[in-house]
Design an enzyme around this catalytic site. Structure first.
Site, mmCIF file in Angstrom:
data_model
loop_
_atom_site.group_PDB
_atom_site.id
_atom_site.type_symbol
_atom_site.label_atom_id
_atom_site.label_comp_id
_atom_site.label_asym_id
_atom_site.label_seq_id
_atom_site.Cartn_x
_atom_site.Cartn_y
_atom_site.Cartn_z
ATOM 1 N N LYS A 205 0.849 -1.061 0.155
ATOM 2 C CA LYS A 205 0.428 -0.009 -0.455
ATOM 3 C C LYS A 205 1.189 1.222 -0.174
ATOM 4 O O LYS A 205 0.635 2.505 -0.849
ATOM 5 C CB LYS A 205 -0.842 -0.054 1.606
ATOM 6 C CG LYS A 205 -2.003 0.927 1.578
ATOM 7 C CD LYS A 205 -2.594 1.010 2.389
ATOM 8 C CE LYS A 205 -3.689 2.293 2.828
ATOM 9 N NZ LYS A 205 -4.898 1.810 4.157
ATOM 10 N N GLU A 211 10.156 -4.694 4.947
ATOM 11 C CA GLU A 211 10.513 -6.469 4.128
ATOM 12 C C GLU A 211 10.279 -5.725 3.034
ATOM 13 O O GLU A 211 10.857 -6.728 1.869
ATOM 14 C CB GLU A 211 9.767 -7.044 4.664
ATOM 15 C CG GLU A 211 10.053 -7.574 6.375
ATOM 16 C CD GLU A 211 9.127 -5.732 7.131
ATOM 17 O OE1 GLU A 211 9.029 -4.699 7.221
ATOM 18 O OE2 GLU A 211 8.769 -6.081 7.860
ATOM 19 N N GLY A 265 -5.121 -2.509 5.017
ATOM 20 C CA GLY A 265 -4.016 -3.543 4.774
ATOM 21 C C GLY A 265 -4.934 -4.449 5.079
ATOM 22 O O GLY A 265 -4.138 -5.622 3.776
ATOM 23 N N ARG A 266 -5.580 -4.454 5.713
ATOM 24 C CA ARG A 266 -5.936 -6.413 6.291
ATOM 25 C C ARG A 266 -7.555 -6.214 6.379
ATOM 26 O O ARG A 266 -7.653 -7.540 5.969
ATOM 27 C CB ARG A 266 -5.701 -6.222 7.662
ATOM 28 C CG ARG A 266 -6.741 -5.334 8.549
ATOM 29 C CD ARG A 266 -6.028 -4.975 10.408
ATOM 30 N NE ARG A 266 -6.042 -4.310 11.435
ATOM 31 C CZ ARG A 266 -6.367 -2.608 10.905
ATOM 32 N NH1 ARG A 266 -4.676 -2.042 10.607
ATOM 33 N NH2 ARG A 266 -6.349 -1.635 12.037
ATOM 34 N N GLU A 351 -4.515 -6.535 15.337
ATOM 35 C CA GLU A 351 -3.801 -5.619 14.322
ATOM 36 C C GLU A 351 -5.366 -4.363 14.702
ATOM 37 O O GLU A 351 -5.147 -3.227 14.537
ATOM 38 C CB GLU A 351 -3.616 -5.190 12.670
ATOM 39 C CG GLU A 351 -2.712 -4.654 12.483
ATOM 40 C CD GLU A 351 -2.100 -4.588 11.297
ATOM 41 O OE1 GLU A 351 -0.783 -4.940 11.839
ATOM 42 O OE2 GLU A 351 -2.668 -4.209 10.752
ATOM 43 N N HIS A 382 -4.905 -33.671 17.888
ATOM 44 C CA HIS A 382 -3.441 -34.323 18.529
ATOM 45 C C HIS A 382 -2.337 -33.016 18.709
ATOM 46 O O HIS A 382 -1.160 -33.934 19.029
ATOM 47 C CB HIS A 382 -2.631 -35.087 16.944
ATOM 48 C CG HIS A 382 -3.622 -35.853 16.937
ATOM 49 N ND1 HIS A 382 -4.173 -37.840 16.736
ATOM 50 C CD2 HIS A 382 -4.867 -36.185 15.906
ATOM 51 C CE1 HIS A 382 -5.102 -37.880 16.685
ATOM 52 N NE2 HIS A 382 -5.578 -37.185 16.087
ATOM 53 N N LYS A 510 8.821 -0.736 13.605
ATOM 54 C CA LYS A 510 9.353 -0.605 12.885
ATOM 55 C C LYS A 510 10.987 0.801 13.314
ATOM 56 O O LYS A 510 11.863 0.756 13.010
ATOM 57 C CB LYS A 510 8.673 0.473 11.771
ATOM 58 C CG LYS A 510 7.747 -0.466 11.503
ATOM 59 C CD LYS A 510 6.828 0.021 10.460
ATOM 60 C CE LYS A 510 5.754 -0.630 10.197
ATOM 61 N NZ LYS A 510 4.959 0.074 9.387
HETATM 62 O O1 F6P Z 1 2.340 -4.160 10.176
HETATM 63 C C1 F6P Z 1 1.675 -2.902 9.459
HETATM 64 C C2 F6P Z 1 0.739 -3.341 8.659
HETATM 65 O O2 F6P Z 1 1.173 -1.407 7.785
HETATM 66 C C3 F6P Z 1 -0.198 -3.840 7.918
HETATM 67 O O3 F6P Z 1 -1.142 -2.389 8.410
HETATM 68 C C4 F6P Z 1 0.121 -3.930 6.054
HETATM 69 O O4 F6P Z 1 -1.406 -4.227 5.990
HETATM 70 C C5 F6P Z 1 1.211 -4.574 6.670
HETATM 71 O O5 F6P Z 1 2.104 -3.615 6.995
HETATM 72 C C6 F6P Z 1 2.127 -3.810 4.827
HETATM 73 O O6 F6P Z 1 1.660 -3.314 4.381
HETATM 74 P P1 F6P Z 1 1.793 -2.301 3.114
HETATM 75 O O7 F6P Z 1 1.647 -2.601 2.229
HETATM 76 O O8 F6P Z 1 2.127 -0.822 2.795
HETATM 77 O O9 F6P Z 1 3.634 -2.436 2.453
#
Ligand code: F6P
Length: 544
Positions: A205, A211, A265-266, A351, A382, A510
């Site tokens: 987003k 990452e 995002g979620r 979240e 199990h 972060k």
């Molecule tokens: O973990 C925080 C967060 O902002 C989530 O809400 C989101 O889904 C994820 O990081 C990834 O964010 P982006 O889509 O901006 O890379």
């Protein structure tokens, strides 16, 4: 809302929970043998049986009164009206628009968003047709055989879960997912892939997530080492709201699929974040996923609360959490294909509702989300079910069972279903010392050996669960199931008076990761505590 725990509806529920303390779920069935008729509801093909919850008719009425007191109807109307229900970020939470039909009307700040939504959907479908049909060629002229989605959190968990849940019917290129900054994941995925036939979707987003950008850069080096830098246009597309950063990365805006700040995002698997799902499943199946979710939206918006699946699930979870003291919630899908469902739901729920202040910023004096955990049955039987049956604390369970299998092994489907039903019955019924005694005596045990054996074999029972039945795990039912849990999350947030749509809790870690990374390179670190500095020293030494 300051004073929630002193409010009339809350106090009445607290008192009722005390009154019910001596009552077991089994005894509720004794006084009302057909209680399942009252304690069940059905919508969009999903059937919810909540008769094995530790609640009676009056308790349910009191929960519905709590929902009224907390203004659930009004909040739901505000959600569907595109108001800025995400108050700390001044944004709407309008994922319902993403799955609404073209002719629906959804407005954010006076702007009808449906043309935007379907404009992107049409572009994604056209792109998918090209890739799936072989018209989209890589830099060497070969069609695409593999697609790698690079993203994390909501840019990974939703589409990963959908692609896995429906992989029986997937008929597009093979899809892979890379989320972790641990290079082991990207390395493992790239192993065995050919740059010439691999397409990367960089899904973020913000397009700034550490990452994702690290993995995207590494993938780009891998791709261009063999194909050259010019190949990026044929092998990289982006899903984002941040056009400037996408272009800075080197992806042409023509190969970017956008979405909007009102998509959390979620809650984004329905948006362009679903591109990888469309490539795997095709537009028609993705359309049915959207249709199932839309049908659940309509149900949530219009059904009376006592028959409204998300309302019931949300209120029952609040009951278990706030009045029966449950601190976790177990999710047990009896479907191997739902193996990533729990991970998706963990982000969605924790979240969204893992908050310690209410909408006005006041600390809450009540529990908010329980920890969500679980795994597929029967594997989990199990593993951790021992604790669910005999541990000293009660962990409510949601059992999820598709009725028809997507494979031909019907005998095993029957066994799977039998296990699912048996577990919820066992959790509720338990087994008394007298029953254990009789069983063991029948096997010839007596005396001290008998007395010693009994307590270890007793099940207290009285452990609550819901069972949700789906006709089968197809795109439509899956869409409905996911939307059901999305709205459940919202219902709970209204009960707890918290903002379900921000996630400030992820920021501190972060920020500190940036300082620690800088300190690893020898820059700063003086502000770190002695423990972290010592650990850092060891990490540095190991890397030297
Ligand atoms: O973990 C925080 C967060 O902002 C989530 O809400 C989101 O889904 C994820 O990081 C990834 O964010 P982006 O889509 O901006 O890379």
């Amino acid at each position: 809302m300051a004073g929630l725990t002193e409010s009339p509806a809350w106090l009445a529920l607290r008192q009722h929970a005390q009154e019910l303390q001596g009552r077991s779920i089994a005894s509720l069935f004794e006084v009302e043998p057909e209680r399942v008729q009252r304690c069940s509801a059905e919508a969009v093909g999903l059937y919810l049986d909540y008769s094995k919850q530790r609640i009676d008719a009056r308790g349910l009425q009191l929960l519905l009164a709590l929902a009224r007191q907390q203004g659930l109807q009004d909040w739901t109307a505000r959600l569907f009206a595109g108001e800025a229900v995400n108050s700390t970020e001044h944004r709407a939470a309008y994922h319902m628009a993403l799955r609404a039909p073209r002719e629906a009307r959804f407005q954010v700040a006076g702007h009808d968003v449906m043309a935007d939504v379907h404009g992107v959907l049409d572009r994604m479908y056209a792109f998918a047709a090209q890739v799936r049909g072989g018209a989209w060629r890589g830099a060497t002229g070969e069609p695409i055989s593999d697609v790698v989605n690079i993203g994390i959190g909501g840019s990974d968990l939703g589409p990963r879960m959908v692609c896995r849940a429906l992989d029986e019917v997937a008929d597009g290129p093979r899809v892979h997912f890379v989320a972790n900054v641990d290079g082991a994941q990207l390395t493992a995925v790239l192993h065995g892939l050919e740059p010439a036939t691999t397409l990367f979707i960089v899904t973020s987003k913000t397009f700034t997530t550490q990452e994702t950008m690290a993995n995207a850069q590494a993938a780009r080096r891998w791709s261009s080492a063999l194909l050259g830098e010019h190949a990026i246009g044929k092998h990289f597309v982006a899903v984002s709201t941040n056009r400037a950063e996408v272009e800075k990365f080197g992806i042409d805006a023509a190969n970017m699929f956008g979405f909007w700040d009102w998509v959390g995002g979620r809650y984004s698997l329905w948006s362009a974040v679903g591109l990888v799902s469309i490539l795997a499943l095709g537009p028609e199946r993705f359309g049915r996923l959207l249709a199932g979710a839309h049908a659940m939206d309509e149900h949530f918006r219009s059904a009376p609360p006592e028959q409204n699946l998300p309302v019931l699930l949300g209120l029952l979870n609040a009951w278990n959490t706030n009045f029966l003291g449950a601190r976790t919630q177990v999710i047990a899908p009896y479907a191997q294909d739902l193996e990533y469902f729990v991970a998706w739901l963990q982000q969605l729920e924790m979240e969204s509702n893992g908050k310690g202040v209410d909408r006005a910023g006041h600390s809450v004096d009540y529990a908010t989300t329980p920890a969500v955990w679980g795994d597929v049955g029967t594997n989990s039987q199990h593993a951790f079910f021992q604790m669910l049956h005999q541990g000293p604390t009660v962990q409510p369970v949601d059992f999820i069972l598709p009725l028809r299998a997507s494979h031909p092994l019907q005998d095993q489907q029957r066994m799977l279903a039998a296990n699912c039903l048996a577990q919820s019955a066992a959790l509720m019924r338990g087994k008394t010392a007298a029953q254990v005694r009789a069983e063991l005596q029948a096997k010839g045990l007596a005396g001290a050996a008998l007395e010693e054996a009994i307590p270890h074999r007793v099940f207290t029972g009285n452990r609550p669960s819901n069972t949700i039945l789906l006709p089968q795990l197809d795109p439509y039912s899956l869409g409905a199931l996911l939307a059901l849990y999305e709205h459940r999350t919202f219902v709970q947030s209204v009960v707890w008076n918290i903002n379900a749509f921000d996630q400030w809790g992820v920021e501190l870690g972060k920020q500190l990761a940036q300082s620690v990374l800088a300190a690893m390179g020898g820059d700063g670190g003086g502000d770190l505590d002695s423990s972290t500095r010592a650990l850092l020293g060891r990490v540095r030494d190991a890397a030297a």
